[in-house]
Design a protein around this motif. Structure first.
Motif, PDB file in Angstrom:
ATOM      1  N   UNK A   1       0.861  -1.188   0.000  1.00 36.22           N
ATOM      2  CA  UNK A   1       0.000   0.000   0.000  1.00 36.22           C
ATOM      3  C   UNK A   1       0.897   1.237   0.000  1.00 36.22           C
ATOM      4  N   UNK A   2       0.603   2.142  -0.897  1.00 38.62           N
ATOM      5  CA  UNK A   2       1.488   3.272  -1.166  1.00 38.62           C
ATOM      6  C   UNK A   2       1.092   4.489  -0.332  1.00 38.62           C
ATOM      7  N   UNK A   3       2.088   5.058   0.353  1.00 40.60           N
ATOM      8  CA  UNK A   3       1.887   6.324   1.045  1.00 40.60           C
ATOM      9  C   UNK A   3       1.384   6.230   2.464  1.00 40.60           C
ATOM     10  N   UNK A   4       0.562   5.218   2.743  1.00 46.09           N
ATOM     11  CA  UNK A   4       0.025   5.037   4.089  1.00 46.09           C
ATOM     12  C   UNK A   4      -0.497   3.609   4.220  1.00 46.09           C
ATOM     13  N   UNK A   5      -0.794   3.211   5.444  1.00 49.81           N
ATOM     14  CA  UNK A   5      -1.148   1.812   5.700  1.00 49.81           C
ATOM     15  C   UNK A   5      -2.457   1.392   5.049  1.00 49.81           C
ATOM     16  N   UNK A   6      -3.313   2.355   4.709  1.00 47.20           N
ATOM     17  CA  UNK A   6      -4.556   2.025   4.013  1.00 47.20           C
ATOM     18  C   UNK A   6      -4.577   2.615   2.602  1.00 47.20           C
ATOM     19  N   UNK A   7      -3.390   2.858   2.053  1.00 46.09           N
ATOM     20  CA  UNK A   7      -3.288   3.430   0.714  1.00 46.09           C
ATOM     21  C   UNK A   7      -3.634   2.433  -0.383  1.00 46.09           C
ATOM     22  N   UNK A   8      -3.556   2.904  -1.610  1.00 41.36           N
ATOM     23  CA  UNK A   8      -3.876   2.060  -2.759  1.00 41.36           C
ATOM     24  C   UNK A   8      -2.763   1.059  -3.026  1.00 41.36           C
ATOM     25  N   UNK A   9      -3.149  -0.071  -3.598  1.00 41.55           N
ATOM     26  CA  UNK A   9      -2.197  -1.094  -4.016  1.00 41.55           C
ATOM     27  C   UNK A   9      -1.984  -1.014  -5.523  1.00 41.55           C
TER      28      UNK A   9
ATOM     29  N   UNK B   1      10.247   3.948   3.473  1.00 37.66           N
ATOM     30  CA  UNK B   1       9.543   5.135   3.981  1.00 37.66           C
ATOM     31  C   UNK B   1       8.234   5.447   3.256  1.00 37.66           C
ATOM     32  N   UNK B   2       7.748   4.505   2.434  1.00 38.59           N
ATOM     33  CA  UNK B   2       6.514   4.831   1.703  1.00 38.59           C
ATOM     34  C   UNK B   2       5.627   3.638   1.381  1.00 38.59           C
ATOM     35  N   UNK B   3       6.069   2.421   1.662  1.00 42.64           N
ATOM     36  CA  UNK B   3       5.292   1.238   1.294  1.00 42.64           C
ATOM     37  C   UNK B   3       4.944   0.426   2.535  1.00 42.64           C
ATOM     38  N   UNK B   4       3.657   0.141   2.676  1.00 40.36           N
ATOM     39  CA  UNK B   4       3.179  -0.663   3.797  1.00 40.36           C
ATOM     40  C   UNK B   4       2.758  -2.043   3.294  1.00 40.36           C
TER      41      UNK B   4
ATOM     42  N   UNK C   1       1.351  -5.826   4.587  1.00 33.96           N
ATOM     43  CA  UNK C   1       0.698  -6.470   5.728  1.00 33.96           C
ATOM     44  C   UNK C   1       0.431  -7.934   5.398  1.00 33.96           C
ATOM     45  N   UNK C   2       0.441  -8.767   6.422  1.00 35.57           N
ATOM     46  CA  UNK C   2       0.204 -10.191   6.203  1.00 35.57           C
ATOM     47  C   UNK C   2      -1.238 -10.487   5.810  1.00 35.57           C
ATOM     48  N   UNK C   3      -2.164  -9.639   6.208  1.00 35.01           N
ATOM     49  CA  UNK C   3      -3.549  -9.859   5.780  1.00 35.01           C
ATOM     50  C   UNK C   3      -3.691  -9.623   4.279  1.00 35.01           C
ATOM     51  N   UNK C   4      -3.049  -8.574   3.764  1.00 35.51           N
ATOM     52  CA  UNK C   4      -3.080  -8.328   2.322  1.00 35.51           C
ATOM     53  C   UNK C   4      -2.357  -9.437   1.560  1.00 35.51           C
ATOM     54  N   UNK C   5      -1.233  -9.878   2.100  1.00 34.38           N
ATOM     55  CA  UNK C   5      -0.466 -10.940   1.442  1.00 34.38           C
ATOM     56  C   UNK C   5      -1.274 -12.233   1.396  1.00 34.38           C
ATOM     57  N   UNK C   6      -1.949 -12.554   2.496  1.00 35.64           N
ATOM     58  CA  UNK C   6      -2.776 -13.765   2.526  1.00 35.64           C
ATOM     59  C   UNK C   6      -3.884 -13.693   1.477  1.00 35.64           C
TER      60      UNK C   6
END
Length: 222
Positions: free
Chosen positions: A89-97, A138-141, A143-148
């Protein structure tokens, strides 16, 4: 002398072997292991750091078609290892993929169908990350939930197209020491992580049978 069969391994920094300062990554480890076995296939590692599904889809045919070594010969199989970068996710933890789960599922199946007429296909799942180390660069989040969720799309696409698939994400997180297999950046595997993947590949019956090698052990279930 009969020319060895060829396995193209295409994907991202995992294929490059980034993080394994001891033996160059799981793909290089497998290549060296197979070199010591009679009649084992030849491996070409074609990883590019940062690649996602769309980048691999754009280059696989060019990479594959020029590595037959002999005139009018093409590699017999391709091992696909891509998708982790599409979960970021770009820019923040809930950003776009780069590709959400639905778009990723569609694109992955399209890629499998494009490759399938040309030879055997094998697909690896995605590795887990240390979420406490985010953001990456410093810009990419990640998460294991997204990866799953994205790995589930890979599995569904492989089932739909009838392609051998080896899960990694659930299996990795089931190991008690898996967090110690990651580099400080939280994404890339270190030598221990690459060694774990190599061992899974060496015991993956689908790949071993294609390679004409006896499986060393039964692959763990996901």
């Amino acid at each position: 002398m009969r020319a060895p069969r060829q396995l193209i391994v295409i994907g991202d920094s995992g294929v490059v072997g980034w993080g394994d300062r001891e033996r160059g990554g799981w793909c290089e480890r497998l290549r060296c292991h197979w070199m010591g076995l009679p009649d084992a296939p030849l491996i070409y590692a074609l990883g590019v750091r940062g690649d996602g599904l769309e980048a691999v889809a754009a280059r696989w045919e060019r990479e594959w078609s020029c590595r037959g070594e002999l005139r009018r010969k093409k590699p017999e199989a391709l091992l696909l290892s891509v998708g982790l970068n599409d979960t970021a996710r770009v820019g923040r933890s809930d950003g776009r993929q780069p590709l959400d789960a639905q778009a990723f599922r569609f694109g992955f199946e399209q890629l499998l169908r494009a490759i399938q007429p040309h030879g055997s296909i094998f697909v690896l799942g995605l590795t887990a990350v240390d979420e406490q180390a985010m953001p990456f660069a410093d810009c990419l989040w990640y998460s294991n939930s997204d990866i799953a969720l994205h790995e589930a799309q890979i599995e569904e696409a492989c089932l739909e197209v009838d392609v051998p698939y080896l899960c990694l994400h659930r299996a990795m997180q089931a190991e008690p020491d898996w967090l110690q297999w990651l580099e400080p950046d939280g994404i890339h595997l270190n030598a221990d992580g690459h060694s774990w993947i190599e061992q899974r590949l060496r015991s993956w019956s689908a790949l071993q049978q294609w390679a004409g090698l006896q499986s060393l052990q039964q692959v763990m279930t996901c």
